[in-house]
Scaffold this motif. Structure first.
Motif, PDB file in Angstrom:
ATOM      1  N   SER A  15      -1.698   5.241   3.712  1.00 42.44           N
ATOM      2  CA  SER A  15      -0.238   5.319   3.710  1.00 42.44           C
ATOM      3  C   SER A  15       0.360   4.219   2.840  1.00 42.44           C
ATOM      4  CB  SER A  15       0.314   5.248   5.138  1.00 42.44           C
ATOM      5  OG  SER A  15       0.215   3.946   5.685  1.00 42.44           O
ATOM      6  N   ILE A  16      -0.241   3.053   2.841  1.00 37.26           N
ATOM      7  CA  ILE A  16       0.235   1.947   2.002  1.00 37.26           C
ATOM      8  C   ILE A  16      -0.001   2.279   0.528  1.00 37.26           C
ATOM      9  CG2 ILE A  16      -0.080  -0.496   1.447  1.00 37.26           C
ATOM     10  CD1 ILE A  16      -1.017  -0.778   4.442  1.00 37.26           C
ATOM     11  N   ALA A  17      -1.149   2.856   0.236  1.00 34.84           N
ATOM     12  CA  ALA A  17      -1.445   3.247  -1.147  1.00 34.84           C
ATOM     13  C   ALA A  17      -0.430   4.272  -1.651  1.00 34.84           C
ATOM     14  CB  ALA A  17      -2.867   3.797  -1.249  1.00 34.84           C
ATOM     15  N   ILE A  18      -0.024   5.182  -0.800  1.00 32.24           N
ATOM     16  CA  ILE A  18       0.977   6.177  -1.191  1.00 32.24           C
ATOM     17  C   ILE A  18       2.321   5.500  -1.432  1.00 32.24           C
ATOM     18  CG2 ILE A  18       2.284   8.183  -0.361  1.00 32.24           C
ATOM     19  CD1 ILE A  18      -0.438   8.992   1.048  1.00 32.24           C
ATOM     20  N   LEU A  19       2.666   4.533  -0.594  1.00 30.41           N
ATOM     21  CA  LEU A  19       3.917   3.793  -0.800  1.00 30.41           C
ATOM     22  C   LEU A  19       3.870   2.960  -2.078  1.00 30.41           C
ATOM     23  CD1 LEU A  19       4.671   2.681   2.861  1.00 30.41           C
ATOM     24  CD2 LEU A  19       5.974   4.336   1.494  1.00 30.41           C
ATOM     25  N   ALA A  20       2.687   2.618  -2.533  1.00 34.91           N
ATOM     26  CA  ALA A  20       2.530   1.818  -3.750  1.00 34.91           C
ATOM     27  C   ALA A  20       2.523   2.655  -5.028  1.00 34.91           C
ATOM     28  CB  ALA A  20       1.230   1.009  -3.671  1.00 34.91           C
ATOM     29  N   MET A  21       2.375   3.962  -4.895  1.00 30.84           N
ATOM     30  CA  MET A  21       2.296   4.827  -6.073  1.00 30.84           C
ATOM     31  C   MET A  21       3.615   4.835  -6.844  1.00 30.84           C
ATOM     32  SD  MET A  21       0.087   8.179  -4.821  1.00 30.84           S
ATOM     33  CE  MET A  21       1.393   8.847  -3.827  1.00 30.84           C
ATOM     34  N   GLU A  41       8.353  11.514   5.430  1.00 29.78           N
ATOM     35  CA  GLU A  41       6.924  11.455   5.714  1.00 29.78           C
ATOM     36  C   GLU A  41       6.268  10.209   5.130  1.00 29.78           C
ATOM     37  OE1 GLU A  41       3.806  12.779   7.901  1.00 29.78           O
ATOM     38  OE2 GLU A  41       5.814  13.649   7.869  1.00 29.78           O
ATOM     39  N   LEU A  42       6.808   9.686   4.039  1.00 23.76           N
ATOM     40  CA  LEU A  42       6.250   8.464   3.454  1.00 23.76           C
ATOM     41  C   LEU A  42       6.286   7.317   4.452  1.00 23.76           C
ATOM     42  CD1 LEU A  42       7.782   8.572  -0.145  1.00 23.76           C
ATOM     43  CD2 LEU A  42       5.498   9.296   0.574  1.00 23.76           C
ATOM     44  N   ALA A  43       7.405   7.180   5.142  1.00 27.08           N
ATOM     45  CA  ALA A  43       7.539   6.111   6.140  1.00 27.08           C
ATOM     46  C   ALA A  43       6.832   6.470   7.439  1.00 27.08           C
ATOM     47  CB  ALA A  43       9.008   5.822   6.405  1.00 27.08           C
ATOM     48  N   LEU A  44       6.874   7.727   7.827  1.00 28.60           N
ATOM     49  CA  LEU A  44       6.266   8.125   9.098  1.00 28.60           C
ATOM     50  C   LEU A  44       4.763   7.882   9.108  1.00 28.60           C
ATOM     51  CD1 LEU A  44       8.239  11.414   9.812  1.00 28.60           C
ATOM     52  CD2 LEU A  44       8.488   9.193  10.956  1.00 28.60           C
ATOM     53  N   GLU A  45       4.112   8.140   7.996  1.00 33.01           N
ATOM     54  CA  GLU A  45       2.668   7.895   7.930  1.00 33.01           C
ATOM     55  C   GLU A  45       2.368   6.405   8.077  1.00 33.01           C
ATOM     56  OE1 GLU A  45       1.168   9.771   4.390  1.00 33.01           O
ATOM     57  OE2 GLU A  45       1.492  11.778   5.205  1.00 33.01           O
ATOM     58  N   PHE A  46       3.182   5.563   7.464  1.00 31.73           N
ATOM     59  CA  PHE A  46       3.019   4.118   7.616  1.00 31.73           C
ATOM     60  C   PHE A  46       3.299   3.708   9.062  1.00 31.73           C
ATOM     61  CE2 PHE A  46       4.946  -0.143   7.620  1.00 31.73           C
ATOM     62  CZ  PHE A  46       3.878  -0.884   7.124  1.00 31.73           C
ATOM     63  N   ASP A  47       4.355   4.262   9.637  1.00 36.42           N
ATOM     64  CA  ASP A  47       4.735   3.936  11.021  1.00 36.42           C
ATOM     65  C   ASP A  47       3.642   4.265  12.025  1.00 36.42           C
ATOM     66  OD1 ASP A  47       7.222   2.971  10.285  1.00 36.42           O
ATOM     67  OD2 ASP A  47       8.281   4.830  10.771  1.00 36.42           O
ATOM     68  N   ASP A  48       2.833   5.259  11.728  1.00 32.50           N
ATOM     69  CA  ASP A  48       1.749   5.625  12.641  1.00 32.50           C
ATOM     70  C   ASP A  48       0.717   4.506  12.777  1.00 32.50           C
ATOM     71  OD1 ASP A  48       2.864   8.114  13.128  1.00 32.50           O
ATOM     72  OD2 ASP A  48       1.537   9.180  11.732  1.00 32.50           O
ATOM     73  N   GLY A  49       0.432   3.805  11.691  1.00 37.72           N
ATOM     74  CA  GLY A  49      -0.628   2.800  11.712  1.00 37.72           C
ATOM     75  C   GLY A  49      -0.166   1.371  11.839  1.00 37.72           C
TER      76      GLY A  49
END
Length: 114
Positions: A15-21, A41-49
């Motif tokens: 999720s962090i890698a996606i936020l860095a793209m 969904e970008l934030a939700l995936e990060f929020d999960d972990g």
């Protein structure tokens, strides 16, 4: 507490890698998910972990510096989630909003801190 799965750490790092793209890659990602033009969904995936970060530190899977970087990233996303900033969660904002440029920079810093 049950042992956390390393799979959860991998999901957080993804999720962090996606936020860095780059913005174009992030747009393609949400299109592929079928959630375009919403960026939620970008934030939700990060929020999960993210809440598991302290546990990952306890297990030696993340260091303290990485957690500090993740906290800063989380704060940025939370600030963007305020009601009056709903426009930031439309795909057009990825290329125009300085807030998303900051998210990408913070995500890249978090990856380097790991």
């Amino acid at each position: 507490m049950d042992e956390p799965s390393p799979t959860l750490l991998v999901a957080l790092m993804r999720s962090i890698a996606i936020l860095a793209m780059e913005a174009e890659e992030q747009t393609a990602y949400v299109r592929n998910l079928g959630t375009h033009p919403s960026l939620d969904e970008l934030a939700l995936e990060f929020d999960d972990g993210f809440p598991l970060a302290p546990t990952f530190v306890e297990h030696g899977w993340l260091n303290h510096f990485a957690v500090l970087a993740l906290q800063e990233l989380n704060h940025q996303l939370a600030t963007m989630s305020e009601e009056r900033k709903a426009g930031l969660w439309h795909a057009d904002a990825l290329t125009t909003a300085s807030e998303w440029a900051r998210v990408r920079a913070l995500a890249r810093a978090a990856i380097l801190a790991v």
